[in-house]
Design a protein around this motif. Structure first.
Motif, short mmCIF file in Angstrom:
data_model
loop_
_atom_site.label_atom_id
_atom_site.label_comp_id
_atom_site.label_asym_id
_atom_site.label_seq_id
_atom_site.Cartn_x
_atom_site.Cartn_y
_atom_site.Cartn_z
N ARG A 182 1.93 6.18 -7.32
CA ARG A 182 0.86 7.05 -7.84
C ARG A 182 1.29 8.52 -7.76
NH1 ARG A 182 -4.04 8.13 -10.54
NH2 ARG A 182 -4.73 10.12 -9.75
N ARG A 208 2.31 1.66 -3.41
CA ARG A 208 1.24 2.09 -4.32
C ARG A 208 1.05 3.59 -4.25
NH1 ARG A 208 -4.52 0.03 -2.74
NH2 ARG A 208 -4.60 1.97 -1.59
N GLU A 254 -4.94 -8.14 -4.13
CA GLU A 254 -5.87 -7.05 -4.40
C GLU A 254 -5.17 -5.71 -4.34
OE1 GLU A 254 -9.00 -4.72 -5.34
OE2 GLU A 254 -8.78 -6.88 -5.62
N GLU A 255 -4.22 -5.56 -3.42
CA GLU A 255 -3.45 -4.32 -3.33
C GLU A 255 -2.64 -4.10 -4.61
OE1 GLU A 255 -3.29 -1.81 -1.10
OE2 GLU A 255 -4.94 -2.74 -0.04
N GLU A 281 -3.36 -5.27 -7.58
CA GLU A 281 -4.30 -4.92 -8.65
C GLU A 281 -4.77 -3.48 -8.52
OE1 GLU A 281 -6.32 -5.07 -12.06
OE2 GLU A 281 -4.86 -6.52 -11.32
N GLN A 282 -4.87 -3.00 -7.28
CA GLN A 282 -5.27 -1.62 -7.06
C GLN A 282 -4.22 -0.65 -7.61
OE1 GLN A 282 -8.22 -0.73 -6.02
NE2 GLN A 282 -7.76 1.43 -6.21
N ARG A 329 -4.94 -0.34 -11.20
CA ARG A 329 -6.12 0.49 -11.43
C ARG A 329 -5.78 1.96 -11.32
NH1 ARG A 329 -9.21 -2.87 -7.39
NH2 ARG A 329 -9.70 -4.78 -8.50
N GLN A 330 -4.98 2.30 -10.33
CA GLN A 330 -4.58 3.71 -10.17
C GLN A 330 -3.84 4.19 -11.41
OE1 GLN A 330 -2.33 4.01 -6.53
NE2 GLN A 330 -4.15 4.54 -5.36
N ARG A 388 0.83 -1.21 0.00
CA ARG A 388 0.00 0.00 0.00
C ARG A 388 0.87 1.26 0.00
NH1 ARG A 388 -3.74 -1.02 4.34
NH2 ARG A 388 -4.94 -2.16 2.79
#
Length: 199
Positions: free
Chosen positions: A73, A69, A124-125, A127-128, A131-132, A66
């Motif tokens: 971003r 991520r 899932e993190e 994949e997030q 997505r970002q 996280r």
């Protein structure tokens, strides 16, 4: 004396320290072989304190992902600020990505070993993160190229993210390939498909 110092360390600072060390251990040993005992020892805290902060080893891994991520971003979004053209924005964003994975090798190592994490919150993190990145690129494509076809913009973003991930993995095998070189390789292929003048 040391114990007193540990107790005075702010929670947020202690958490960052735990995540930094855990990232190193996960990267070096892989998630399955990484030990909470080793992480606790390297941080200088008890294993129960790690569980108090993150609940489980997987919770600690998710916290590492996280954080990466958020950082990825931020750097890619910031890189495109002020770009005058779509080509410049894409080049800047991709360069920021390749610089990030070169400078944050341990974080990248966690992200690219996702197959071992399928079906877990950590997956899932990861994949997030995609997505970002795809949301950012899709918005850029729509804005700079005045493309009202949202499906086309989303598909383009998926292609850019997927191809850059594979290129990043290839770059690990070729230390001589700089972030600037990787960016130009990607632009040579991707921009031809994006530039409306090429049609």
């Amino acid at each position: 004396m040391t114990t007193a110092k540990r107790k005075r360390m702010p929670r947020a600072e202690r958490e960052r320290q735990m995540i930094e060390v855990a990232e190193q251990v996960f990267s070096a040993r892989g998630y399955a072989a990484a030990s909470m005992d080793e992480i606790a020892e390297l941080v200088g805290v008890s294993k129960p304190m790690l569980y108090e902060y993150f609940d489980s080893k997987e919770g600690l891994l998710v916290a590492c992902i996280r954080q990466s991520r958020t950082e990825l971003r931020d750097v890619t979004a910031q890189a495109t600020v002020g770009a005058a053209t779509a080509e410049e924005a894409l080049r800047r964003g991709m360069l920021a990505f390749f610089v990030f994975i070169r400078e944050r090798r341990q974080a990248w190592s966690l992200l690219r070993h996702e197959m071992a994490l399928i079906g877990t919150p950590a997956a899932e993190e990861i994949e997030q993160i995609r997505r970002q990145q795809t949301d950012l690129i899709a918005a850029m494509v729509s804005a700079y190229l005045a493309d009202d076809d949202h499906l086309r913009a989303e598909a383009t973003a998926q292609i850019v993210v997927g191809s850059n991930e594979r290129l990043a993995i290839w770059c690990e095998q070729h230390e001589e390939v700089t972030p600037e070189m990787a960016t130009e390789y990607a632009m040579d292929v991707l921009w031809r498909g994006l530039d409306p003048r090429q049609g």
